[in-house]
Design an enzyme around this catalytic site. Sequence first.
Site: not given
Length: 512
Positions: A195, A201, A257-258, A343, A374, A483
């Site tokens: 965005k 990263e 973003g999400r 978030e 399990h 950040k």
Amino acid sequence: MSNSAFNPATTASWTRLKTLAGNAPRIEDVIKKGTQFNQHPIKVEGLSLDFSRHGMDVDILNSLLELAEQSPLYTLREGLFSGAAINITEYRAVRHPQLRNSPATLESDRLAIKNLSERIRNGSLRGHTDKVFTDVVNIGIGGSDLGPKMVCSALREFCIDTIRVHFIANVDGAEIRHLLDGLDSETTLFIIASKTFTTQETMLNAHTAASWLGKTLKLSKPWASNHMIGVTSDRERARTQGINDANIITFSEDIGGRYSLWSGIGLSIAISIGFERFSELLEGGAVMDHHFRTAPLSANMPVIMALLGIWYGNFLDVQSQAIVPYCERLNLLPSFLQQLDMESNGKATNRAGQPIDYRTGPIIWGQTGTNGQHAFFQLLHQGQHLIPVDFIAIRKDRTSSPEAHNLLLLNMIAQAAALALGEQSEDAHKNYPGNRPSSILLLEELNPRNLGMLIALYEHKVFASGAIWNINSFDQWGVELGKKLTQQLLSPDRSLLDKATLRLLDIVQGNG
Ligand code: F6P
């Protein structure tokens, strides 16, 4: 009291709920009565919510509904759908529902997704050596990764078989190197999904991809080649980076973003399953938008899920929520929902900027069943934590064998029953206390429309919870400090760093 200073903990319904929590009915009694409000699933087309395994009676539900009615839920819901600036700390509207509802969007950004995805699928967009693309690598992180990756994996039944879609998120050089080692640069296309187009990263991984293209294809300007697509809300940055204008897809800054898989960030989905099916995903989201906007609160699936979360978190001291899909193709859903919920609602400040002392967003975690059975189900059945579970299942699965699918579903039913009812034993080790709540979300089948409904359901559950808690679910200031510190660590100027950080830096860099 102004709406933005609303404090749910000062309402009469909250006080009543506190009292009711001291005497909540056991789930087995609720089930035995059989006449309860929650005995019939809420259904929206091919998706239903069975919430009959919860220790709640009509008084509890009515008090929760009253709380919702007194909260800013109605006002904020109206603001969400009308484009009001409800993201008050970033002074923005919240427009992801418009991506799936408004035809105007189709004419601009959505049309760009259609054109580009079709050109990649039909081979008219080609690489530097005129070969068609066989591999698409989406480079992005957080919302620019989790949503598209989860949807592509969930809908793999519908994927085109001539194009493989890969996802690179982490800034772990070994990952991208390993992927590139197995790819042919002549037939590989990169989508740089960000965005902001500044995320460290993503930009580092994108540079690795660009230099790989430059080296292997002998390109002096790899960013400007057809091998690089940019998806962003900042066209100028992508352009400055060198991406061809025709290869840039944009979306509004008002898409968080999400919440962005419905936008150009979903390009990898459209390439993988085709634009028509991508549109079906959006239509499913729109169906849930309509339901959330118009159904009465007492029969409103996202609102009921939000109220269940509030009941447990605020009145029964529950801290976490498990998500357990009984479908391996939904194995990425828990991590997608982690970002969506945590978030959005991991906040301790209300919309008026005041600190709050009631609990907000839960810890979201989980993995697919039966695998989880399990691994961590022991704690769910006999541990000291009360953890409500969302079971998610697909009723008809033509991609599985009837025998396996039946066994999968029977396992889920058995787990829901065992958690709710337990089994008494004189041997304490073998005693199952029961009274452990769960909901069951059943999709008729796993197709784009139903998946779209499921994703939008959780989006609106998160929205409704945040509205009742009176927090802003659309910012994420909590991730900024880390950040900033990374930037300080990258800088040669060490004066801003504290002693413990400097010591750790020395150890990690082998100077200690
Ligand atoms: O750091 C958190 C975050 O801002 C998320 O909200 C977002 O989804 C992710 O980073 C990626 O951001 P971008 O799409 O701008 O690269």
